[in-house]
Design a protein around this motif. Structure first.
Motif, PDB file in Angstrom:
ATOM      1  N   THR A 138      -8.789 -21.086  -0.502  1.00  0.00           N
ATOM      2  CA  THR A 138      -8.088 -22.365  -0.531  1.00  0.00           C
ATOM      3  C   THR A 138      -6.615 -22.134  -0.228  1.00  0.00           C
ATOM      4  O   THR A 138      -6.128 -21.002  -0.269  1.00  0.00           O
ATOM      5  CB  THR A 138      -8.233 -23.050  -1.909  1.00  0.00           C
ATOM      6  OG1 THR A 138      -7.705 -24.380  -1.832  1.00  0.00           O
ATOM      7  CG2 THR A 138      -7.497 -22.271  -2.988  1.00  0.00           C
ATOM      8  N   LEU A 139      -5.932 -23.202   0.089  1.00  0.00           N
ATOM      9  CA  LEU A 139      -4.487 -23.153   0.293  1.00  0.00           C
ATOM     10  C   LEU A 139      -3.786 -23.654  -0.963  1.00  0.00           C
ATOM     11  O   LEU A 139      -4.304 -24.523  -1.670  1.00  0.00           O
ATOM     12  CB  LEU A 139      -4.075 -24.018   1.481  1.00  0.00           C
ATOM     13  CG  LEU A 139      -4.636 -23.644   2.846  1.00  0.00           C
ATOM     14  CD1 LEU A 139      -4.163 -24.643   3.904  1.00  0.00           C
ATOM     15  CD2 LEU A 139      -4.220 -22.230   3.240  1.00  0.00           C
ATOM     16  N   ALA A 153      -1.890 -19.102   0.005  1.00  0.00           N
ATOM     17  CA  ALA A 153      -3.347 -19.189   0.016  1.00  0.00           C
ATOM     18  C   ALA A 153      -3.934 -18.275  -1.042  1.00  0.00           C
ATOM     19  O   ALA A 153      -3.325 -17.273  -1.443  1.00  0.00           O
ATOM     20  CB  ALA A 153      -3.884 -18.799   1.391  1.00  0.00           C
ATOM     21  N   VAL A 154      -5.124 -18.648  -1.477  1.00  0.00           N
ATOM     22  CA  VAL A 154      -5.929 -17.793  -2.352  1.00  0.00           C
ATOM     23  C   VAL A 154      -7.065 -17.242  -1.501  1.00  0.00           C
ATOM     24  O   VAL A 154      -7.799 -18.003  -0.862  1.00  0.00           O
ATOM     25  CB  VAL A 154      -6.485 -18.577  -3.554  1.00  0.00           C
ATOM     26  CG1 VAL A 154      -7.350 -17.670  -4.422  1.00  0.00           C
ATOM     27  CG2 VAL A 154      -5.347 -19.190  -4.368  1.00  0.00           C
ATOM     28  N   LEU A 155      -7.199 -15.929  -1.457  1.00  0.00           N
ATOM     29  CA  LEU A 155      -8.225 -15.296  -0.637  1.00  0.00           C
ATOM     30  C   LEU A 155      -9.538 -15.191  -1.388  1.00  0.00           C
ATOM     31  O   LEU A 155      -9.617 -15.439  -2.595  1.00  0.00           O
ATOM     32  CB  LEU A 155      -7.747 -13.915  -0.188  1.00  0.00           C
ATOM     33  CG  LEU A 155      -6.381 -13.857   0.513  1.00  0.00           C
ATOM     34  CD1 LEU A 155      -6.123 -12.459   1.049  1.00  0.00           C
ATOM     35  CD2 LEU A 155      -6.281 -14.898   1.610  1.00  0.00           C
ATOM     36  N   THR A 156     -10.580 -14.826  -0.660  1.00  0.00           N
ATOM     37  CA  THR A 156     -11.921 -14.785  -1.253  1.00  0.00           C
ATOM     38  C   THR A 156     -12.080 -13.680  -2.289  1.00  0.00           C
ATOM     39  O   THR A 156     -13.046 -13.691  -3.054  1.00  0.00           O
ATOM     40  CB  THR A 156     -12.974 -14.614  -0.150  1.00  0.00           C
ATOM     41  OG1 THR A 156     -12.612 -13.510   0.701  1.00  0.00           O
ATOM     42  CG2 THR A 156     -13.100 -15.870   0.693  1.00  0.00           C
ATOM     43  N   ILE A 166      -1.588 -15.110  -1.632  1.00  0.00           N
ATOM     44  CA  ILE A 166      -0.606 -14.800  -0.602  1.00  0.00           C
ATOM     45  C   ILE A 166       0.415 -15.928  -0.558  1.00  0.00           C
ATOM     46  O   ILE A 166       0.039 -17.099  -0.470  1.00  0.00           O
ATOM     47  CB  ILE A 166      -1.271 -14.669   0.790  1.00  0.00           C
ATOM     48  CG1 ILE A 166      -2.352 -13.597   0.777  1.00  0.00           C
ATOM     49  CG2 ILE A 166      -0.227 -14.382   1.869  1.00  0.00           C
ATOM     50  CD1 ILE A 166      -1.837 -12.200   0.564  1.00  0.00           C
ATOM     51  N   ALA A 167       1.699 -15.599  -0.609  1.00  0.00           N
ATOM     52  CA  ALA A 167       2.754 -16.606  -0.458  1.00  0.00           C
ATOM     53  C   ALA A 167       3.085 -16.752   1.025  1.00  0.00           C
ATOM     54  O   ALA A 167       3.114 -15.764   1.766  1.00  0.00           O
ATOM     55  CB  ALA A 167       3.989 -16.205  -1.244  1.00  0.00           C
ATOM     56  N   ALA A 168       3.327 -17.975   1.465  1.00  0.00           N
ATOM     57  CA  ALA A 168       3.641 -18.207   2.876  1.00  0.00           C
ATOM     58  C   ALA A 168       4.407 -19.507   3.040  1.00  0.00           C
ATOM     59  O   ALA A 168       4.115 -20.503   2.377  1.00  0.00           O
ATOM     60  CB  ALA A 168       2.368 -18.252   3.710  1.00  0.00           C
ATOM     61  N   ASP A 169       5.384 -19.483   3.938  1.00  0.00           N
ATOM     62  CA  ASP A 169       6.126 -20.688   4.282  1.00  0.00           C
ATOM     63  C   ASP A 169       5.419 -21.487   5.367  1.00  0.00           C
ATOM     64  O   ASP A 169       5.650 -22.687   5.522  1.00  0.00           O
ATOM     65  CB  ASP A 169       7.527 -20.322   4.780  1.00  0.00           C
ATOM     66  CG  ASP A 169       8.307 -19.520   3.753  1.00  0.00           C
ATOM     67  OD1 ASP A 169       8.355 -19.947   2.594  1.00  0.00           O
ATOM     68  OD2 ASP A 169       8.850 -18.464   4.123  1.00  0.00           O
ATOM     69  N   LEU A 170       4.595 -20.789   6.143  1.00  0.00           N
ATOM     70  CA  LEU A 170       3.788 -21.464   7.158  1.00  0.00           C
ATOM     71  C   LEU A 170       2.496 -20.696   7.358  1.00  0.00           C
ATOM     72  O   LEU A 170       2.425 -19.485   7.107  1.00  0.00           O
ATOM     73  CB  LEU A 170       4.550 -21.628   8.473  1.00  0.00           C
ATOM     74  CG  LEU A 170       5.037 -20.388   9.228  1.00  0.00           C
ATOM     75  CD1 LEU A 170       3.960 -19.850  10.157  1.00  0.00           C
ATOM     76  CD2 LEU A 170       6.292 -20.714  10.030  1.00  0.00           C
ATOM     77  N   VAL A 171       1.483 -21.414   7.802  1.00  0.00           N
ATOM     78  CA  VAL A 171       0.147 -20.847   8.018  1.00  0.00           C
ATOM     79  C   VAL A 171      -0.319 -21.227   9.416  1.00  0.00           C
ATOM     80  O   VAL A 171      -0.124 -22.370   9.847  1.00  0.00           O
ATOM     81  CB  VAL A 171      -0.863 -21.375   6.967  1.00  0.00           C
ATOM     82  CG1 VAL A 171      -2.273 -20.897   7.285  1.00  0.00           C
ATOM     83  CG2 VAL A 171      -0.451 -20.941   5.569  1.00  0.00           C
ATOM     84  N   VAL A 172      -0.900 -20.271  10.120  1.00  0.00           N
ATOM     85  CA  VAL A 172      -1.472 -20.547  11.430  1.00  0.00           C
ATOM     86  C   VAL A 172      -2.962 -20.205  11.407  1.00  0.00           C
ATOM     87  O   VAL A 172      -3.350 -19.127  10.961  1.00  0.00           O
ATOM     88  CB  VAL A 172      -0.776 -19.743  12.546  1.00  0.00           C
ATOM     89  CG1 VAL A 172      -1.376 -20.113  13.901  1.00  0.00           C
ATOM     90  CG2 VAL A 172       0.712 -19.989  12.554  1.00  0.00           C
ATOM     91  N   LEU A 173      -3.766 -21.143  11.888  1.00  0.00           N
ATOM     92  CA  LEU A 173      -5.202 -20.919  12.011  1.00  0.00           C
ATOM     93  C   LEU A 173      -5.498 -20.406  13.410  1.00  0.00           C
ATOM     94  O   LEU A 173      -5.273 -21.102  14.401  1.00  0.00           O
ATOM     95  CB  LEU A 173      -5.978 -22.221  11.774  1.00  0.00           C
ATOM     96  CG  LEU A 173      -5.726 -22.942  10.449  1.00  0.00           C
ATOM     97  CD1 LEU A 173      -6.544 -24.224  10.389  1.00  0.00           C
ATOM     98  CD2 LEU A 173      -6.063 -22.037   9.271  1.00  0.00           C
TER      99      LEU A 173
END
Length: 399
Positions: A208-209, A220-223, A228-235
């Protein structure tokens, strides 16, 4: 007056097809329809020079080109349907346009991950608008999360590191590019990114984000439960062919499990009379007997030449074609000639810890050559891929 040749999709493949029609001497009406307001532009620089702010314009042809070549370019014109019996396409405004020949060049649409919330700071990259938004947000960002270590994900990770941004890449497969190049080469690509400071998390997905009170992504929370901390996310989790507008047309499409796309023969003819397909959206017949899509920049131009030759009644060329693709990551150009497959045997010929050269083979016969920072060594082997070359002969000569 006869109906025009209508090309739906004003990306690279559509533009190259229009150019080839004029180059081949076709003097009839050519209409190029694009759903974006921007003239045809080059996509590969979007994940590299453009997002890094090194260039602002990736336009492929100036406006006067279309006037000089008498190509009618209609921008901001989405096509919503096609009637193959009446030989018309329906536009988003409800009007119709007749065609003598129809060429489908609608390309791809980025895939999104189901279940993830639609929040600010989460990006995909396909169109110029996507890249412009991402570039604006990159300025001032400290941490980026890239989901997916395919070519787009790897290129963006490299661009983000060049901008001084901390990068985490999450990839469900064992290595980057495993599904394209295999795990052995994928491990060398992983080494490259890790050496540049990328936090590479393979064998994991995103559960989830996390978002803040302003509904903006914060990580995000990984499986595996890690955060993970992030200011931006790219799919960067792949793309799907843009074929929804063909629903009910009777034009045969490939199964989604087989990659989707418009089924076509070895020169782009589809199942419908007078309808052709080219570029990323087209699942062409290949020498192996399999019909599949090839998402490479050079393939668009090669297919356009073959399609136009066939459409105008000419004989196809007899020279063997050698597929080629490349990816720029950091200071290295990763290049491949041939058709590498994860199922192939891979022999590492040269590896200095950063640059490398590898041969792919199947049943002892060379299928592809791939190198990172090895342009001359890759290109000199093009001729070897036009015949059945035993990889043992190449290794003996190199040794």
């Amino acid at each position: 007056m006869s109906a025009p040749i209508v090309i739906v999709g004003a990306g690279l493949a559509g533009l190259r097809t229009a150019e080839e029609l004029r180059r081949a001497g076709y003097e009839g009406e050519v209409v190029l329809l694009g759903d974006e307001a921007r003239p045809p532009y080059d996509r590969p620089p979007l994940s590299k020079q453009f997002v890094r702010g090194e260039t602002d314009d990736t336009t492929l042809r100036p406006p006067e080109f279309f006037a000089e070549k008498n190509i009618e370019l209609r921008l901001g014109t989405a096509v919503t349907g096609v009637d193959t019996a009446a030989r018309t396409v329906t536009l988003a405004d409800g009007s119709t346009l007749g065609y003598d020949q129809l060429i489908i060049a609608t390309g791809l649409r980025p895939r999104r991950l189901p279940g993830l919330p639609e929040v600010a700071g989460v990006h995909v990259l396909r169109a110029h608008e996507d890249a412009a938004t991402l570039r604006a947000e990159l300025d001032g960002a400290d941490r980026a999360l890239v989901i997916g270590a395919g070519f787009i994900g790897c290129e963006l990770a490299a661009s983000f590191r060049a901008a001084g941004v901390a990068v985490t890449v999450v990839e469900p497969q064992p290595t980057p590019l495993a599904s394209v190049l295999g795990e052995q080469i994928g491990a060398l690509v992983a080494r490259l990114h890790s050496g540049e400071g990328v936090d590479l998390r393979c064998g994991l997905g995103v559960d989830t984000l996390t978002v803040d009170d302003a509904n903006r992504v914060r990580g995000a929370v990984l499986t595996d439960g890690s955060e993970i901390a992030a200011d931006l996310v790219v799919l960067g989790v792949g793309s799907v062919p843009v074929t929804d507008w063909l629903a009910g047309s009777g034009i045969e499409l490939a199964e989604r499990a087989a990659g989707g796309g418009v089924l076509a023969d070895e020169v782009g003819r589809t199942s419908a009379e007078g309808v052709w397909a080219v570029g990323d959206v087209a699942a062409w017949q290949h020498d192996t007997g399999v019909r599949k899509r090839v998402e490479h920049w050079t393939s668009a131009g090669e297919q356009a030449k073959l399609l136009v030759t066939a459409l105008l009644g000419g004989a196809p060329p007899t020279a063997a074609r050698v597929p080629y693709f490349w990816s720029d990551q950091y200071d290295l150009k990763i290049q491949a000639l041939g058709t590498p497959s994860p199922a192939d045997d891979v022999t590492i010929v040269t590896d200095d810890g950063r640059k490398f050269l590898a041969y792919y083979s199947r049943d002892g016969i060379l299928t592809a050559v791939l190198g990172a920072g090895m342009t001359a060594q890759v290109m000199k082997l093009r001729a070897k891929l036009t015949t059945a070359t035993p990889v043992a002969d190449l290794l003996a000569a190199a040794g």
